[in-house]
Design a protein around this motif. Structure first.
Motif, PDB file in Angstrom:
ATOM      1  N   GLY A 104       1.085  -0.844  -0.423  1.00 54.35           N
ATOM      2  CA  GLY A 104      -0.010  -0.169  -0.104  1.00 54.35           C
ATOM      3  C   GLY A 104       0.722   1.182   0.001  1.00 54.35           C
ATOM      4  O   GLY A 104       0.479   2.297   0.312  1.00 54.35           O
ATOM      5  N   VAL A 105       1.926   1.396  -0.338  1.00 54.90           N
ATOM      6  CA  VAL A 105       2.916   2.811  -0.535  1.00 54.90           C
ATOM      7  C   VAL A 105       2.773   3.287  -1.492  1.00 54.90           C
ATOM      8  O   VAL A 105       2.449   4.866  -1.193  1.00 54.90           O
ATOM      9  N   LEU A 106       1.649   3.763  -2.757  1.00 58.26           N
ATOM     10  CA  LEU A 106       1.362   3.785  -3.392  1.00 58.26           C
ATOM     11  C   LEU A 106       0.360   4.959  -2.832  1.00 58.26           C
ATOM     12  O   LEU A 106       0.147   5.461  -2.942  1.00 58.26           O
ATOM     13  N   GLN A 107      -0.759   4.368  -2.259  1.00 57.20           N
ATOM     14  CA  GLN A 107      -1.985   4.433  -1.196  1.00 57.20           C
ATOM     15  C   GLN A 107      -1.865   5.818   0.001  1.00 57.20           C
ATOM     16  O   GLN A 107      -2.641   6.402   0.266  1.00 57.20           O
ATOM     17  N   ARG A 108      -1.065   5.224  -0.023  1.00 60.39           N
ATOM     18  CA  ARG A 108       0.191   6.775   1.594  1.00 60.39           C
ATOM     19  C   ARG A 108       0.888   7.749   1.337  1.00 60.39           C
ATOM     20  O   ARG A 108       0.640   9.185   1.523  1.00 60.39           O
ATOM     21  N   SER A 109       0.114   7.732  -0.335  1.00 63.61           N
ATOM     22  CA  SER A 109       0.902   9.179  -1.087  1.00 63.61           C
ATOM     23  C   SER A 109       0.684  10.743  -1.383  1.00 63.61           C
ATOM     24  O   SER A 109      -0.954  10.399  -1.721  1.00 63.61           O
ATOM     25  N   ARG A 110       1.228  11.483  -1.689  1.00 66.16           N
ATOM     26  CA  ARG A 110       0.326  12.694  -1.689  1.00 66.16           C
ATOM     27  C   ARG A 110      -0.867  11.900  -3.380  1.00 66.16           C
ATOM     28  O   ARG A 110      -1.656  13.108  -3.006  1.00 66.16           O
ATOM     29  N   TYR A 111       0.334  11.791  -3.742  1.00 67.40           N
ATOM     30  CA  TYR A 111      -0.249  11.813  -5.758  1.00 67.40           C
ATOM     31  C   TYR A 111      -1.050  11.150  -5.421  1.00 67.40           C
ATOM     32  O   TYR A 111      -2.090  11.568  -6.284  1.00 67.40           O
ATOM     33  N   TYR A 112      -1.324  10.263  -5.013  1.00 66.65           N
ATOM     34  CA  TYR A 112      -2.458   9.517  -5.133  1.00 66.65           C
ATOM     35  C   TYR A 112      -3.609  10.408  -4.576  1.00 66.65           C
ATOM     36  O   TYR A 112      -5.075  10.107  -5.080  1.00 66.65           O
ATOM     37  N   HIS A 113      -3.594  11.098  -3.081  1.00 63.14           N
ATOM     38  CA  HIS A 113      -4.528  11.653  -2.571  1.00 63.14           C
ATOM     39  C   HIS A 113      -4.834  12.431  -3.419  1.00 63.14           C
ATOM     40  O   HIS A 113      -6.048  13.171  -3.220  1.00 63.14           O
ATOM     41  N   GLU A 114      -3.843  13.166  -3.900  1.00 58.37           N
ATOM     42  CA  GLU A 114      -4.391  14.746  -4.666  1.00 58.37           C
ATOM     43  C   GLU A 114      -4.650  14.653  -5.796  1.00 58.37           C
ATOM     44  O   GLU A 114      -5.465  15.390  -6.756  1.00 58.37           O
ATOM     45  N   TRP A 115      -4.566  13.410  -6.632  1.00 55.34           N
ATOM     46  CA  TRP A 115      -4.803  12.708  -7.952  1.00 55.34           C
ATOM     47  C   TRP A 115      -5.201  12.022  -8.350  1.00 55.34           C
ATOM     48  O   TRP A 115      -6.077  11.955  -9.365  1.00 55.34           O
ATOM     49  N   LEU A 116      -5.348  10.661  -8.154  1.00 60.40           N
ATOM     50  CA  LEU A 116      -5.348   9.484  -8.133  1.00 60.40           C
ATOM     51  C   LEU A 116      -7.373   9.089  -7.902  1.00 60.40           C
ATOM     52  O   LEU A 116      -8.253   9.048  -8.275  1.00 60.40           O
ATOM     53  N   GLN A 117      -7.502   9.314  -6.181  1.00 60.41           N
ATOM     54  CA  GLN A 117      -7.945   8.623  -5.891  1.00 60.41           C
ATOM     55  C   GLN A 117      -9.039   9.961  -6.371  1.00 60.41           C
ATOM     56  O   GLN A 117     -10.782   9.500  -6.664  1.00 60.41           O
ATOM     57  N   PRO A 118      -9.016  11.533  -6.591  1.00 58.56           N
ATOM     58  CA  PRO A 118     -10.700  11.964  -6.962  1.00 58.56           C
ATOM     59  C   PRO A 118     -11.075  11.321  -7.925  1.00 58.56           C
ATOM     60  O   PRO A 118     -12.249  12.061  -8.386  1.00 58.56           O
ATOM     61  N   GLN A 119      -9.970  11.125  -8.659  1.00 61.93           N
ATOM     62  CA  GLN A 119     -10.447  11.073 -10.367  1.00 61.93           C
ATOM     63  C   GLN A 119     -11.333   9.200 -10.365  1.00 61.93           C
ATOM     64  O   GLN A 119     -11.655   8.624 -11.274  1.00 61.93           O
ATOM     65  N   ASP A 120     -11.254   8.447  -9.051  1.00 55.06           N
ATOM     66  CA  ASP A 120     -11.472   7.444  -8.826  1.00 55.06           C
ATOM     67  C   ASP A 120     -10.835   6.293  -9.545  1.00 55.06           C
ATOM     68  O   ASP A 120     -11.314   5.695  -9.647  1.00 55.06           O
ATOM     69  N   PHE A 121      -9.802   6.948  -9.397  1.00 56.62           N
ATOM     70  CA  PHE A 121      -8.449   5.822  -9.534  1.00 56.62           C
ATOM     71  C   PHE A 121      -7.418   5.019  -8.891  1.00 56.62           C
ATOM     72  O   PHE A 121      -6.727   6.180  -7.884  1.00 56.62           O
ATOM     73  N   ALA A 122      -8.274   3.674  -8.770  1.00 54.60           N
ATOM     74  CA  ALA A 122      -7.647   2.542  -7.567  1.00 54.60           C
ATOM     75  C   ALA A 122      -5.705   2.257  -8.116  1.00 54.60           C
ATOM     76  O   ALA A 122      -5.167   1.413  -6.837  1.00 54.60           O
ATOM     77  N   HIS A 123      -6.090   1.328  -9.150  1.00 55.03           N
ATOM     78  CA  HIS A 123      -5.203   0.485  -9.563  1.00 55.03           C
ATOM     79  C   HIS A 123      -4.747   0.679 -10.515  1.00 55.03           C
ATOM     80  O   HIS A 123      -5.261   1.990 -11.651  1.00 55.03           O
ATOM     81  N   SER A 124      -3.569   1.036 -11.420  1.00 49.09           N
ATOM     82  CA  SER A 124      -3.190   1.404 -11.999  1.00 49.09           C
ATOM     83  C   SER A 124      -1.402   0.178 -13.151  1.00 49.09           C
ATOM     84  O   SER A 124      -1.480  -0.558 -11.804  1.00 49.09           O
TER      85      SER A 124
END
Length: 261
Positions: A104-124
């Motif tokens: 879960g290292v990516l899920q704790r990052s600022r990139y995930y919370h600011e950019w991926l999660q708001p677009q409903d992107f959970a997997h890459s």
């Protein structure tokens, strides 16, 4: 069936390398084939902390504008894993966790919370088909939690696609050089005094310039039959087939349907 899908994707990618207006269609086919919310093709310049989009039409304008500020951060594992950005290496959530030995290292990052999660992107799932001079070219597929992680079969299929993408980007770079020297890509090819024909490993014609078109019309040894390049003389056809097979064997990646010229 899967081979047919890869060939269709590869053909669209090669077409886009010759005509950049085809990238939206090519990425749409990739997105639909892998059931993703977004298929993004872009380059990264880590030294200058810049992103250059090639085709990112699935991303809303405000998130395109905020990408650099969210991606180039100290806690983003995607920006701190150079071994996973070597050409040809497919990256997934699981492989990123394994690389850092941190689930879960990516899920704790600022990139995930600011950019991926708001677009409903959970997997890459992503790959770097080409890199050089401090620039890496990436194809990234992003999907929601509802669809779930990328499966092993999808990773294998993605691995088969990336050599085609690498060749296409190399072709695009060469043609961009011609374009910078003057004229559009097709016009630049047409200015050449030699005939240029881009064909797949199986002989399918992907593109040809004006000189080559004239040669095919005149029947000067070569012809176009059913969309494939053939020799008029049966004996010469055997030699042409051997040349295509040899060109395919010489490719370092061994992909089955890349362009030859």
């Amino acid at each position: 069936m899967q081979q047919d899908r890869i060939e269709a994707l590869a053909e669209a990618i090669y077409d886009a390398s010759l005509d950049p207006t085809g990238w939206p269609q090519a990425m749409a086919l990739v997105r639909d084939s892998f059931e993703t919310g977004a298929a993004c093709l872009y380059s990264l310049d880590y030294a200058r902390r810049r992103m250059r989009p090639i085709e990112v039409g699935d991303i809303a304008p405000r998130f395109r504008a905020s990408f650099e500020a969210s991606f180039y951060t100290d806690d983003n594992p995607s920006a701190r894993s150079p071994a996973l950005h070597r050409p040809g290496i497919v990256r997934t959530d699981q492989r990123l966790d394994d690389y850092f030995r941190d689930a879960g290292v990516l899920q704790r990052s600022r990139y995930y919370h600011e950019w991926l999660q708001p677009q409903d992107f959970a997997h890459s799932m992503g790959v770097t088909p080409l890199a050089g001079d401090g620039i890496v070219f990436n194809l990234s597929l992003l999907r929601s939690a509802a669809v779930g992680p990328f499966r092993a079969e999808e990773v294998r299929r993605f691995e088969r696609l990336q050599p085609h993408l690498r060749r296409a980007l190399r072709t695009a770079q060469r043609l961009e050089t011609l374009t910078v020297e003057g004229g559009a890509t097709a016009a630049a090819l047409d200015r050449l005094s030699q005939g240029v024909i881009f064909v797949s490993g199986r002989g399918r014609v992907l593109h040809c310039n004006a000189v080559a078109e004239a040669l095919l019309r005149w029947g000067s040894g070569l012809a176009l039959r059913g969309g494939r390049l053939t020799a008029i003389d049966p004996a010469a056809q055997q030699g042409l087939a051997q040349l295509l097979r040899r060109a395919q064997e010489l490719t370092s990646d061994g992909a089955s349907d890349g362009p030859r010229s």
